[in-house]
Design a protein around this motif. Structure first.
Motif, short mmCIF file in Angstrom:
data_model
loop_
_atom_site.label_atom_id
_atom_site.label_comp_id
_atom_site.label_asym_id
_atom_site.label_seq_id
_atom_site.Cartn_x
_atom_site.Cartn_y
_atom_site.Cartn_z
N ILE A 15 61.10 40.47 -46.40
CA ILE A 15 60.68 41.12 -47.64
C ILE A 15 59.17 41.34 -47.60
CG2 ILE A 15 60.55 40.87 -50.15
CD1 ILE A 15 63.12 39.22 -50.02
N GLY A 16 58.75 42.52 -48.04
CA GLY A 16 57.35 42.90 -47.96
C GLY A 16 57.02 43.71 -46.72
N LEU A 17 57.97 43.80 -45.80
CA LEU A 17 57.83 44.65 -44.62
C LEU A 17 58.55 45.97 -44.89
CD1 LEU A 17 58.52 41.95 -41.89
CD2 LEU A 17 56.30 42.90 -42.53
N PRO A 18 58.42 46.96 -44.03
CA PRO A 18 59.08 48.25 -44.26
C PRO A 18 60.58 48.12 -44.50
CG PRO A 18 57.49 48.48 -42.50
CD PRO A 18 57.54 47.01 -42.85
N MET A 19 61.07 48.86 -45.48
CA MET A 19 62.49 48.88 -45.83
C MET A 19 63.05 50.28 -45.59
SD MET A 19 63.55 45.91 -47.03
CE MET A 19 62.74 44.34 -47.40
N PHE A 20 64.34 50.35 -45.25
CA PHE A 20 64.94 51.61 -44.86
C PHE A 20 66.20 51.89 -45.67
CE2 PHE A 20 63.31 49.24 -41.14
CZ PHE A 20 62.15 49.96 -40.94
N SER A 21 66.60 53.15 -45.70
CA SER A 21 67.89 53.51 -46.29
C SER A 21 68.91 53.59 -45.15
CB SER A 21 67.80 54.85 -47.01
OG SER A 21 67.47 55.89 -46.10
N ARG A 22 70.19 53.51 -45.51
CA ARG A 22 71.23 53.46 -44.48
C ARG A 22 71.25 54.74 -43.64
NH1 ARG A 22 77.48 51.48 -45.45
NH2 ARG A 22 78.11 51.52 -43.26
N ASP A 23 70.98 55.89 -44.26
CA ASP A 23 71.07 57.15 -43.53
C ASP A 23 69.73 57.59 -42.94
OD1 ASP A 23 69.98 57.53 -46.02
OD2 ASP A 23 70.85 59.52 -46.31
N LYS A 24 68.68 56.80 -43.19
CA LYS A 24 67.37 57.15 -42.63
C LYS A 24 66.69 55.90 -42.11
CE LYS A 24 66.43 61.29 -45.39
NZ LYS A 24 65.49 61.95 -46.33
N LYS A 25 67.32 55.30 -41.11
CA LYS A 25 66.74 54.10 -40.51
C LYS A 25 66.37 54.40 -39.06
CE LYS A 25 71.17 51.97 -39.17
NZ LYS A 25 72.06 53.09 -39.52
N PRO A 26 65.37 53.72 -38.54
CA PRO A 26 64.95 53.98 -37.15
C PRO A 26 65.91 53.38 -36.15
CG PRO A 26 63.66 52.19 -38.08
CD PRO A 26 64.53 52.71 -39.19
N ARG A 27 65.69 53.67 -34.88
CA ARG A 27 66.48 53.05 -33.83
C ARG A 27 66.21 51.56 -33.80
NH1 ARG A 27 70.51 56.18 -32.59
NH2 ARG A 27 70.70 55.14 -30.58
N ARG A 28 67.07 50.81 -33.15
CA ARG A 28 67.07 49.36 -33.28
C ARG A 28 65.74 48.72 -32.88
NH1 ARG A 28 69.09 45.01 -30.03
NH2 ARG A 28 69.68 43.24 -31.35
N ILE A 29 65.15 49.16 -31.80
CA ILE A 29 63.91 48.50 -31.35
C ILE A 29 62.80 48.72 -32.35
CG2 ILE A 29 63.10 50.47 -29.94
CD1 ILE A 29 62.13 48.26 -27.92
N HIS A 30 62.77 49.91 -32.99
CA HIS A 30 61.74 50.17 -34.00
C HIS A 30 62.05 49.42 -35.29
CE1 HIS A 30 59.82 53.05 -31.44
NE2 HIS A 30 60.91 53.81 -31.36
#
Length: 342
Positions: free
Chosen positions: A235-250
């Motif tokens: 929590i407090g780090l970047p958060m993503f949506s299910r359809d707009k998330k980066p690749r796993r390593i990122h």
């Protein structure tokens, strides 16, 4: 919250990066002995089990110092078995045998922790690891209690964890198949009653209420850092949506944070929860000791490839959460703008 910035490779390049890192880590794993892969952590868990009789016997003495030593032994051992043991068992990181992995998961999660093993595995492995920092799925939102103010949440609410855990477990039994629910109820009851019986018959407590109060004290000993660590590292780090998330390593480089080495928490919670959380999220089936061993490889790789490698101190995160509690723990987190990561 600041958006993730900087040009990064596309999907194919991201997969190639992860593949390169996996090969480096597998080289380290293949060159490691069984003792390094599993033995060190199994020995820590075994020592915790063997130390329990000494802890119960210390509580039999009226000397305050000896009593405090007994509480400390039992409290640290309890969290080693329930947090470190359950975490490793849930990820099948204690042994390469599927049958024994199942046995250890039932022992550490249900007998020691008083929580349904299947629910714990699904919530942690399938959801939290599968959707790390994806809002509403794997964003650690189960730890948010927005109706509490910052000081109650950070300093008083952790004391309720030993009470809430079996109560939530009972609620989850309604959703389980009858045989699984009965097995889980039996194992949870066995774990709770065993501790209660030992306090009465070995430690010499005279009344049920005093034994139950001691159980609460033991199970609350490290409740504060347990709750804090669960929120500090995501929590407090970047958060993503299910359809707009980066690749796993990122996703793991942006959304996971390592705390520094802390001896008591390293022992009781494990390296993969404290100082090697990034490594654990990238390679969840590695044991705590192996996460610590591959950490230099992972951190060097991230720095060479100019990927974020989040690290911060416990006190710095505590201060951050106290100062920005409303933003992090009450309001819905904003979705990070994935500049260059689409």
């Amino acid at each position: 919250m600041e958006p993730a910035r900087g040009a990064t490779p596309g999907d194919d390049a991201a997969e190639a990066l992860l593949g390169d890192l996996e090969r480096l880590v597998q080289d380290v794993v293949r060159a490691s002995s069984w003792w390094e892969r599993h033995g060190v952590d199994c020995a820590i868990l075994a020592l915790s089990l063997f130390a329990l009789p000494a802890g119960f016997l210390c509580l039999h003495f009226e000397n305050v110092l000896v009593f405090a030593i007994g509480i400390t032994i039992l409290g640290v051992c309890h969290y080693t078995l329930t947090v470190k043991g359950s975490h490793l068992a849930t990820h099948s990181a204690l042994t390469e045998s599927k049958r024994w992995s199942k046995v250890w998961m039932l022992f550490f999660v249900e007998v020691c922790t008083a929580f349904p093993a299947e629910c714990g595995r699904y919530n942690h492995v399938n959801m939290h690891h599968g959707y790390t920092n994806v809002v509403g799925l794997g964003d650690s939102s189960t730890w948010k209690l927005p109706f509490l103010n910052r000081y109650v949440y950070m300093f008083l609410a952790p004391l309720l964890i030993p009470i809430l855990t079996p109560l939530v477990a009972l609620e989850r039994l309604r959703t389980m198949e009858l045989w699984t629910a009965l097995r889980t109820l039996g194992l949870i009851s066995l774990g709770l009653y065993s501790q209660y019986w030992l306090l009465l018959n070995v430690s010499g407590f005279k009344s049920p209420s005093s034994a139950l109060a001691c159980m609460l004290l033991i199970r609350s000993l490290l409740a504060h850092p347990y709750l804090h660590v669960n929120i500090f590292q995501h929590i407090g780090l970047p958060m993503f949506s299910r359809d707009k998330k980066p690749r796993r390593i990122h996703m793991m480089s942006l959304g996971v944070l390592n705390l520094p080495r802390l001896p008591v928490l390293d022992w009781a919670f494990g390296h993969s929860i404290i100082s090697c959380h990034v490594e654990h999220h990238l390679f969840p089936r590695l044991s705590d000791n192996m996460c610590l061993k591959v950490k230099p490889v992972v951190s060097q790789f991230f720095h060479e490839k100019q990927l974020p490698y989040n690290e911060d101190s416990y006190l710095a995160r505590l201060g951050l959460f106290l100062s920005r509690y409303e933003e992090f723990m009450v309001h819905a987190p904003p979705i990070t703008e994935l500049v260059g990561l689409q």
